[in-house]
Design a protein around this motif. Structure first.
Motif, mmCIF file in Angstrom:
data_model
loop_
_atom_site.group_PDB
_atom_site.id
_atom_site.type_symbol
_atom_site.label_atom_id
_atom_site.label_comp_id
_atom_site.label_asym_id
_atom_site.label_seq_id
_atom_site.Cartn_x
_atom_site.Cartn_y
_atom_site.Cartn_z
ATOM 1 N N ASP A 171 34.858 38.411 52.982
ATOM 2 C CA ASP A 171 35.289 38.849 51.660
ATOM 3 C C ASP A 171 35.144 40.358 51.520
ATOM 4 O OD1 ASP A 171 35.990 36.364 50.745
ATOM 5 O OD2 ASP A 171 34.223 36.091 49.468
ATOM 6 N N VAL A 172 36.055 40.961 50.784
ATOM 7 C CA VAL A 172 35.963 42.372 50.407
ATOM 8 C C VAL A 172 35.674 42.431 48.915
ATOM 9 C CG1 VAL A 172 37.162 44.588 50.260
ATOM 10 C CG2 VAL A 172 37.532 43.092 52.247
ATOM 11 N N TRP A 173 34.468 42.859 48.574
ATOM 12 C CA TRP A 173 34.026 42.953 47.188
ATOM 13 C C TRP A 173 34.038 44.423 46.782
ATOM 14 C CZ3 TRP A 173 29.023 39.747 48.364
ATOM 15 C CH2 TRP A 173 29.368 38.391 48.545
ATOM 16 N N GLY A 189 41.297 42.925 46.173
ATOM 17 C CA GLY A 189 39.925 42.498 46.402
ATOM 18 C C GLY A 189 39.739 40.995 46.402
ATOM 19 N N ASP A 190 38.696 40.566 47.094
ATOM 20 C CA ASP A 190 38.240 39.180 47.021
ATOM 21 C C ASP A 190 37.145 39.021 45.981
ATOM 22 O OD1 ASP A 190 39.805 38.204 49.336
ATOM 23 O OD2 ASP A 190 38.493 39.551 50.460
ATOM 24 N N ALA A 217 46.074 41.189 39.408
ATOM 25 C CA ALA A 217 46.232 40.075 40.354
ATOM 26 C C ALA A 217 47.566 39.371 40.136
ATOM 27 C CB ALA A 217 45.070 39.095 40.194
ATOM 28 N N LEU A 218 47.898 39.092 38.887
ATOM 29 C CA LEU A 218 49.158 38.418 38.582
ATOM 30 C C LEU A 218 50.351 39.273 38.998
ATOM 31 C CD1 LEU A 218 48.198 36.979 35.097
ATOM 32 C CD2 LEU A 218 48.614 35.650 37.173
ATOM 33 N N SER A 225 41.880 33.805 39.748
ATOM 34 C CA SER A 225 40.746 33.134 40.374
ATOM 35 C C SER A 225 40.601 33.484 41.849
ATOM 36 C CB SER A 225 40.868 31.617 40.219
ATOM 37 O OG SER A 225 42.024 31.136 40.868
ATOM 38 N N ASP A 226 41.553 34.242 42.405
ATOM 39 C CA ASP A 226 41.392 34.730 43.778
ATOM 40 C C ASP A 226 40.295 35.786 43.869
ATOM 41 O OD1 ASP A 226 43.443 33.095 44.659
ATOM 42 O OD2 ASP A 226 44.964 34.664 44.586
ATOM 43 N N VAL A 227 39.876 36.317 42.739
ATOM 44 C CA VAL A 227 38.891 37.401 42.699
ATOM 45 C C VAL A 227 37.593 36.871 42.099
ATOM 46 C CG1 VAL A 227 38.418 39.778 41.975
ATOM 47 C CG2 VAL A 227 40.795 39.022 42.341
#
Length: 303
Positions: A171-173, A189-190, A217-218, A225-227
């Protein structure tokens, strides 16, 4: 009310103090031993009183068994992305898939410049981070054809070989606060990894930041919820008297963290303070009760 539905995680945000390195490692081992999910360390390479975080993470990975590890967050201006990619993949491979990459655009530019890094404006830092994340992920993508080449405004990679292969999808936070960084987090980002004390507006600011991440994100064709939404809590206190968020008895902590999960979308909680008693009670008393309360409420909402 926002809940992205992620499994809950709990961990520590430890100070990598060089004056008592053995104690730092002991706290990390305690985090693992009591059953918490994450152990993270500040990354300030210009701070002479701190251990080097990348080296510390590798050492702690070898001294622990199950806990996941991350910088919180890595200072990209002093960690070239191609080298950081190999370092992250190496720790992940050696630890059996327990490394995640917390990363930031940089701060404390006088210190960065003193260590030989480039002094960037905040806007330039965002652009450089975008380039850096792309390079890192390309080097992790060992199944793609060809070598990695990137010729950008901030980084130049000319035919680097891919690899080594991480043991899992790292994951990339992203440590983000301002609008452009929040948009980058939603796009690439994750996870979002700030500290509550630095979020302007407190929990209202968290909700506003979540909305910016969601919109980005959209727009990028992703789901909000991917993040995952992670959070550091720099000032906490387990005490008999309630004095505010995460300042009070364990029962109040359960209520506070349950509300943060169900109403503000947070799903990973890292406590600072380097207090072994807090870590032990978080694992033994608080985290199980929060998980139970959140699961119960999610079930009720679904019904």
């Amino acid at each position: 009310m926002t809940d992205y539905g992620h499994d809950l995680e709990f961990g520590t945000f430890l100070t990598p103090s060089a004056h008592d390195a053995a104690h730092v490692v002991e706290l990390a081992e305690l985090t693992d031993r009591v059953g918490l999910d994450l152990v993270t360390f500040q990354d300030h390479p210009y701070q002479a009183s701190f251990l080097d975080t990348s080296t510390l993470l590798a050492y702690v990975a070898a001294r622990t068994e199950r806990v996941h590890l991350s910088a919180n967050v890595a200072s990209l201006p002093l960690r070239p992305p191609a080298v950081l990619a190999r370092s992250a993949a190496t720790i992940d491979a050696l630890s059996g898939g327990r490394f995640e990459l917390g990363i930031g655009a940089g701060a404390f530019w006088d210190g960065i410049a003193a260590m030989g890094g480039r002094r960037l404006t905040p806007g330039q830092g965002v652009d450089a981070l975008r380039e850096g994340i792309g390079i890192i992920r390309d080097l992790w993508d060992v199944d793609a054809a060809g070598r990695v080449s990137h010729h950008g405004a901030y980084y130049d990679v000319a035919g680097a070989k891919r690899g080594p292969r991480p043991a899992h999808d790292i994951d990339v936070w992203v440590g983000a606060y301002k609008p452009r960084m929040l948009a980058l987090t939603g796009e690439l980002g994750d996870g979002w990894l700030p500290s509550l004390e630095y979020v302007e507006g407190g929990l209202t600011g968290v909700d506003e930041a979540n909305a910016r991440i969601d919109d980005a994100a959209l727009a990028a064709g992703r789901s909000p919820s991917d993040v995952r939404r992670l959070m550091n809590f720099m000032r906490v206190d387990l005490s008999p008297v309630s004095r505010g968020l995460l300042h009070g008895p364990a029962e109040q902590w359960v209520d506070d963290l349950t509300g943060l999960a169900l109403d503000h979308g947070l799903s990973a909680f890292m406590v600072a303070g380097d207090d072994p008693v807090v870590a032990e009670r978080l694992a033994a008393e608080i985290a199980p009760a929060v998980r139970e309360a959140v699961a119960r409420e999610r079930g009720a909402r679904a019904a």
